[in-house]
Motif scaffolding. Structure first.
Motif, PDB file in Angstrom:
ATOM      1  N   GLN A  64       0.808  -1.142  -0.020  1.00 50.46           N
ATOM      2  CA  GLN A  64      -0.072  -0.056   0.045  1.00 50.46           C
ATOM      3  C   GLN A  64       0.911   1.341   0.000  1.00 50.46           C
ATOM      4  OE1 GLN A  64      -2.785   0.391   3.354  1.00 50.46           O
ATOM      5  NE2 GLN A  64      -4.260   0.452   1.749  1.00 50.46           N
ATOM      6  N   TRP A 124      -3.076   0.617 -11.771  1.00 54.58           N
ATOM      7  CA  TRP A 124      -4.147   1.326 -10.923  1.00 54.58           C
ATOM      8  C   TRP A 124      -4.231   2.767 -11.275  1.00 54.58           C
ATOM      9  CZ3 TRP A 124      -4.215   4.623  -6.557  1.00 54.58           C
ATOM     10  CH2 TRP A 124      -5.533   4.910  -5.951  1.00 54.58           C
ATOM     11  N   SER A 125      -5.374   3.391 -11.458  1.00 49.58           N
ATOM     12  CA  SER A 125      -5.409   4.907 -11.632  1.00 49.58           C
ATOM     13  C   SER A 125      -6.824   5.156 -10.968  1.00 49.58           C
ATOM     14  CB  SER A 125      -5.332   5.216 -13.277  1.00 49.58           C
ATOM     15  OG  SER A 125      -6.686   4.458 -13.803  1.00 49.58           O
ATOM     16  N   TYR A 139      -2.306   3.888  -2.770  1.00 48.51           N
ATOM     17  CA  TYR A 139      -2.463   2.964  -3.617  1.00 48.51           C
ATOM     18  C   TYR A 139      -3.860   2.199  -3.257  1.00 48.51           C
ATOM     19  CZ  TYR A 139      -1.650  -0.641  -7.134  1.00 48.51           C
ATOM     20  OH  TYR A 139      -1.605  -1.489  -8.250  1.00 48.51           O
ATOM     21  N   GLY A 140      -4.621   2.044  -4.153  1.00 48.39           N
ATOM     22  CA  GLY A 140      -5.842   1.238  -3.977  1.00 48.39           C
ATOM     23  C   GLY A 140      -7.116   1.807  -3.362  1.00 48.39           C
ATOM     24  N   ALA A 179     -12.031   5.307  -9.242  1.00 42.40           N
ATOM     25  CA  ALA A 179     -10.847   4.121  -9.373  1.00 42.40           C
ATOM     26  C   ALA A 179     -11.248   3.505 -10.873  1.00 42.40           C
ATOM     27  CB  ALA A 179     -10.589   3.252  -8.502  1.00 42.40           C
ATOM     28  N   ALA A 183      -6.993  -2.057  -7.787  1.00 41.38           N
ATOM     29  CA  ALA A 183      -5.449  -2.091  -7.690  1.00 41.38           C
ATOM     30  C   ALA A 183      -4.977  -3.454  -7.865  1.00 41.38           C
ATOM     31  CB  ALA A 183      -5.082  -1.489  -6.493  1.00 41.38           C
ATOM     32  N   GLN A 184      -4.061  -3.788  -8.776  1.00 47.55           N
ATOM     33  CA  GLN A 184      -3.075  -5.025  -8.931  1.00 47.55           C
ATOM     34  C   GLN A 184      -2.217  -4.984  -7.697  1.00 47.55           C
ATOM     35  OE1 GLN A 184      -2.080  -5.682 -12.948  1.00 47.55           O
ATOM     36  NE2 GLN A 184      -3.952  -4.829 -13.869  1.00 47.55           N
ATOM     37  N   TYR A 243       7.937   0.655 -11.752  1.00 48.76           N
ATOM     38  CA  TYR A 243       6.727   1.492 -12.125  1.00 48.76           C
ATOM     39  C   TYR A 243       6.619   2.908 -12.347  1.00 48.76           C
ATOM     40  CZ  TYR A 243       4.948  -2.812  -9.844  1.00 48.76           C
ATOM     41  OH  TYR A 243       4.127  -4.324  -9.573  1.00 48.76           O
TER      42      TYR A 243
END
Length: 133
Positions: free
Chosen positions: A21, A55-56, A72-73, A81, A85-86, A94
């Protein structure tokens, strides 16, 4: 006015935290993140030839939202989103890219981003690509 409209600004995007995360923050000083107006943030795995995001998030509507960080996520309030999220992997490069608008001295678009890699338990800027390797 035409010259102002054609301008854009760069705001650094930094990554910290765990592999599971990470947190994206904005600004030059990693200890004191800036509150910036964010329209979108995307994380891309650079080994993916299509560069599709893992992820975006994007702000709902046409406005950006003032943030100091994005986890993130977790889509911030007022954001959507673009899928789940992968899982991120250590040793993988990244690209993290953000976009938005500045508010001072004039409202111009900003963007920022950098390549990062999770190694030895922390996020680090990835070394530059070298052609032919």
């Amino acid at each position: 006015m035409a010259s102002v409209a054609a301008c854009s600004a760069m705001i650094p995007v930094r990554i910290s935290g765990s592999l599971e995360q990470p947190t994206a923050s904005f600004g030059v000083d990693p200890v004191r993140p800036e509150r910036v107006c964010v329209s979108s943030l995307a994380v891309h795995e650079t080994s993916n030839a299509m560069m599709r995001p893992v992820w975006s998030v994007s702000a709902r509507g046409r406005d950006c939202r003032k943030l100091t960080q994005v986890i993130y996520g977790q889509a911030p309030k007022g954001f959507v989103a673009e899928g789940p999220a992968q899982a991120l992997k250590p040793g993988v490069r990244y690209l993290v890219v953000g976009h938005g608008r500045t508010s001072w001295p004039a409202a111009v678009p900003w963007n920022g981003g950098e390549d990062f890699i999770f190694e030895d338990g922390q996020w680090r800027p990835a070394p530059p690509f070298i052609a032919g390797r």
